[in-house]
Design an enzyme around this catalytic site. Structure first.
Site, PDB file in Angstrom:
ATOM      1  N   SER A 143      61.185  41.841  63.037  1.00  0.00           N
ATOM      2  CA  SER A 143      60.525  42.628  61.487  1.00  0.00           C
ATOM      3  C   SER A 143      60.773  43.934  60.974  1.00  0.00           C
ATOM      4  O   SER A 143      60.249  44.491  60.872  1.00  0.00           O
ATOM      5  CB  SER A 143      59.238  42.003  61.331  1.00  0.00           C
ATOM      6  OG  SER A 143      58.901  42.119  62.668  1.00  0.00           O
ATOM      7  N   GLU A 167      61.665  36.102  75.681  1.00  0.00           N
ATOM      8  CA  GLU A 167      62.977  36.826  74.296  1.00  0.00           C
ATOM      9  C   GLU A 167      63.989  36.975  74.943  1.00  0.00           C
ATOM     10  O   GLU A 167      64.091  38.213  76.151  1.00  0.00           O
ATOM     11  CB  GLU A 167      62.503  37.494  73.142  1.00  0.00           C
ATOM     12  CG  GLU A 167      61.449  37.214  72.368  1.00  0.00           C
ATOM     13  CD  GLU A 167      61.216  38.694  71.758  1.00  0.00           C
ATOM     14  OE1 GLU A 167      61.865  40.132  71.431  1.00  0.00           O
ATOM     15  OE2 GLU A 167      59.905  39.139  70.797  1.00  0.00           O
ATOM     16  N   HIS A 173      62.767  38.353  66.229  1.00  0.00           N
ATOM     17  CA  HIS A 173      62.307  39.951  66.231  1.00  0.00           C
ATOM     18  C   HIS A 173      62.888  41.377  65.702  1.00  0.00           C
ATOM     19  O   HIS A 173      63.300  42.146  66.540  1.00  0.00           O
ATOM     20  CB  HIS A 173      62.422  40.540  68.043  1.00  0.00           C
ATOM     21  CG  HIS A 173      61.223  40.915  68.068  1.00  0.00           C
ATOM     22  ND1 HIS A 173      60.663  40.987  69.772  1.00  0.00           N
ATOM     23  CD2 HIS A 173      60.848  42.268  68.033  1.00  0.00           C
ATOM     24  CE1 HIS A 173      59.956  43.170  69.524  1.00  0.00           C
ATOM     25  NE2 HIS A 173      60.232  42.768  68.558  1.00  0.00           N
ATOM     26  N   VAL A 179      53.995  39.546  63.870  1.00  0.00           N
ATOM     27  CA  VAL A 179      55.383  40.719  63.973  1.00  0.00           C
ATOM     28  C   VAL A 179      54.664  41.281  65.355  1.00  0.00           C
ATOM     29  O   VAL A 179      54.775  42.302  65.287  1.00  0.00           O
ATOM     30  CB  VAL A 179      55.422  40.838  62.524  1.00  0.00           C
ATOM     31  CG1 VAL A 179      56.130  39.987  61.809  1.00  0.00           C
ATOM     32  CG2 VAL A 179      53.669  42.089  62.367  1.00  0.00           C
ATOM     33  N   ALA A 180      53.833  41.115  66.070  1.00  0.00           N
ATOM     34  CA  ALA A 180      53.136  41.883  66.883  1.00  0.00           C
ATOM     35  C   ALA A 180      54.155  41.091  68.351  1.00  0.00           C
ATOM     36  O   ALA A 180      55.029  41.948  69.101  1.00  0.00           O
ATOM     37  CB  ALA A 180      51.650  41.827  67.259  1.00  0.00           C
ATOM     38  N   ARG A 181      53.483  40.437  68.959  1.00  0.00           N
ATOM     39  CA  ARG A 181      53.946  40.080  70.796  1.00  0.00           C
ATOM     40  C   ARG A 181      54.187  38.487  71.105  1.00  0.00           C
ATOM     41  O   ARG A 181      52.393  38.024  70.309  1.00  0.00           O
ATOM     42  CB  ARG A 181      52.925  41.136  71.749  1.00  0.00           C
ATOM     43  CG  ARG A 181      53.401  42.352  71.633  1.00  0.00           C
ATOM     44  CD  ARG A 181      54.790  42.241  71.869  1.00  0.00           C
ATOM     45  NE  ARG A 181      55.534  44.052  72.479  1.00  0.00           N
ATOM     46  CZ  ARG A 181      55.741  44.771  71.792  1.00  0.00           C
ATOM     47  NH1 ARG A 181      56.509  43.864  69.767  1.00  0.00           N
ATOM     48  NH2 ARG A 181      56.529  46.173  71.769  1.00  0.00           N
ATOM     49  N   ASP A 187      58.117  36.264  64.912  1.00  0.00           N
ATOM     50  CA  ASP A 187      59.038  37.211  64.977  1.00  0.00           C
ATOM     51  C   ASP A 187      59.340  37.870  66.499  1.00  0.00           C
ATOM     52  O   ASP A 187      60.118  38.635  66.798  1.00  0.00           O
ATOM     53  CB  ASP A 187      58.323  38.467  64.241  1.00  0.00           C
ATOM     54  CG  ASP A 187      59.860  38.659  63.715  1.00  0.00           C
ATOM     55  OD1 ASP A 187      61.536  38.604  63.878  1.00  0.00           O
ATOM     56  OD2 ASP A 187      59.829  40.294  63.867  1.00  0.00           O
TER      57      ASP A 187
HETATM   58  C1  OXD Z   1      58.126  47.364  69.298  1.00  0.00           C
HETATM   59  C2  OXD Z   1      58.733  46.153  68.685  1.00  0.00           C
HETATM   60  O1  OXD Z   1      56.774  47.426  69.465  1.00  0.00           O
HETATM   61  O2  OXD Z   1      60.259  46.946  68.375  1.00  0.00           O
HETATM   62  O3  OXD Z   1      58.677  48.887  68.838  1.00  0.00           O
HETATM   63  O4  OXD Z   1      58.642  45.546  69.237  1.00  0.00           O
END
Ligand code: OXD
Length: 314
Positions: A279, A258, A277, A227-229, A253
């Site tokens: 989450s 993207e 993306h 759920v990070a990058r 996610d």
């Molecule tokens: C954030 C994102 O970092 O939505 O806020 O990915």
């Protein structure tokens, strides 16, 4: 009145919320692709900017800018943006992301361990599968890589599910709630792990963290949730690990590109779950408690607090 420019793809949703949180500001807004943004003379007087990505050419039009409030948690895109002058303070907001992401991780884990898809298939065929037992998560090891506010909330949710939770931070330290390790400990704990959750900021230290070398320590019982990058996982290595019995499942996610391109093999891999993306939805009502105190300070001419360390990357 001090001026705050709102440049955001959902600016019409953000502006009333920001204005209600701090009515003592002169606030104007644009969609990032609005061509009038760069030619509007008002923008030259604005000292603050609420933004996700800074549109090209905007910094040169904002000589008085002193503060950028990011509309989300990750600031990797801003830290990497060389057009932002070094003296400009950047702040971030993670609002209710911890809660949302804890739900996301728990939901995707439980679909698997409660064998919900298999139950649905059996139901479809009117089959009573008495042997279809849920997996017991008691004392199974969950590794949460990135243990700030978001990671801790995920960790607490997993602990409530009975798991043994380990957090990963930049430097190991004592913590009253969880064992906290430095990144160097990850390979050692991976062989016994049931779950690895990535929720750390994207920095030079976390880019390509999950690669073939690390996945070599994993096994078919491991589920990875990112759920990070997207850049923290080497997609080719991930697919090779899934096919080579080094990883059980991946719930992704976030992606290096993207939206995920239609021809990405991740879409069709049977043990990969792709979500858009979503989450941690960054809705104003959830984010404003983080942002409002600095809006107040800005309106009152006081220093902004909680600046991102641009060297560190978050
Ligand atoms: C954030 C994102 O970092 O939505 O806020 O990915």
């Amino acid at each position: 009145m001090r001026c705050l420019a709102v440049v955001h793809h959902r600016h019409s949703e953000w502006v009333p919320a920001l204005a209600a949180a701090e009515p003592r500001l002169d606030l104007r807004s644009w969609h990032p692709k609005d061509p009038s943004l760069l030619s509007d003379p008002w923008i030259a007087g604005a000292e603050a900017l609420f933004v996700w990505r800074v549109p090209q050419g905007l910094m040169a039009r904002m000589p008085r800018l002193s503060w950028i409030q990011n509309s989300g948690a990750g600031v990797d895109h801003l830290v990497a943006d060389r057009s932002i002058p070094p003296g400009v303070v950047i702040t971030r907001a993670d609002g209710q992301f911890g809660l949302w992401m804890a739900r996301y991780v728990a939901a995707h884990l439980l679909v698997e361990t409660q064998r919900i898809n298999e139950c649905r298939l059996a139901q479809r065929d009117h089959r009573w599968e008495g042997a279809l037992l849920p997996e017991d998560l008691t004392e199974k090891v969950a590794l949460v890589f990135g243990f700030g506010r978001i990671g801790r909330q995920i960790g607490r949710a997993l602990r409530e599910l009975g798991m043994e939770v380990h957090g990963f931070v930049r430097a190991p330290r004592e913590d009253p709630e969880f064992p906290l390790h430095g990144p160097a400990t990850l390979p050692g704990l991976l062989p016994s792990a049931r779950l690895l959750v990535l929720c750390a900021p994207l920095t030079d230290a976390t880019r390509a963290l999950v690669d073939a070398k690390l996945l070599d320590y994993a096994g078919p019982g491991l589920t990875l949730v990112n759920v990070a990058r997207g850049e923290q996982v080497v997609a080719e290595d991930l697919l090779a690990a899934l096919d080579g019995g080094k990883l059980g499942r991946a719930v992704l996610d976030v992606f290096a590109t993207e939206p995920l391109p239609p021809d990405s093999p991740l879409w069709s891999h049977p043990r990969v779950v792709v979500t858009p993306h979503h989450s941690g939805p960054s809705r104003p009502q959830a984010m404003l408690p983080d942002i409002a105190p600095n809006l107040r300070r800005f309106a009152e001419g006081k220093p902004i607090e909680g600046a991102v360390d641009r060297e560190r990357g978050y």
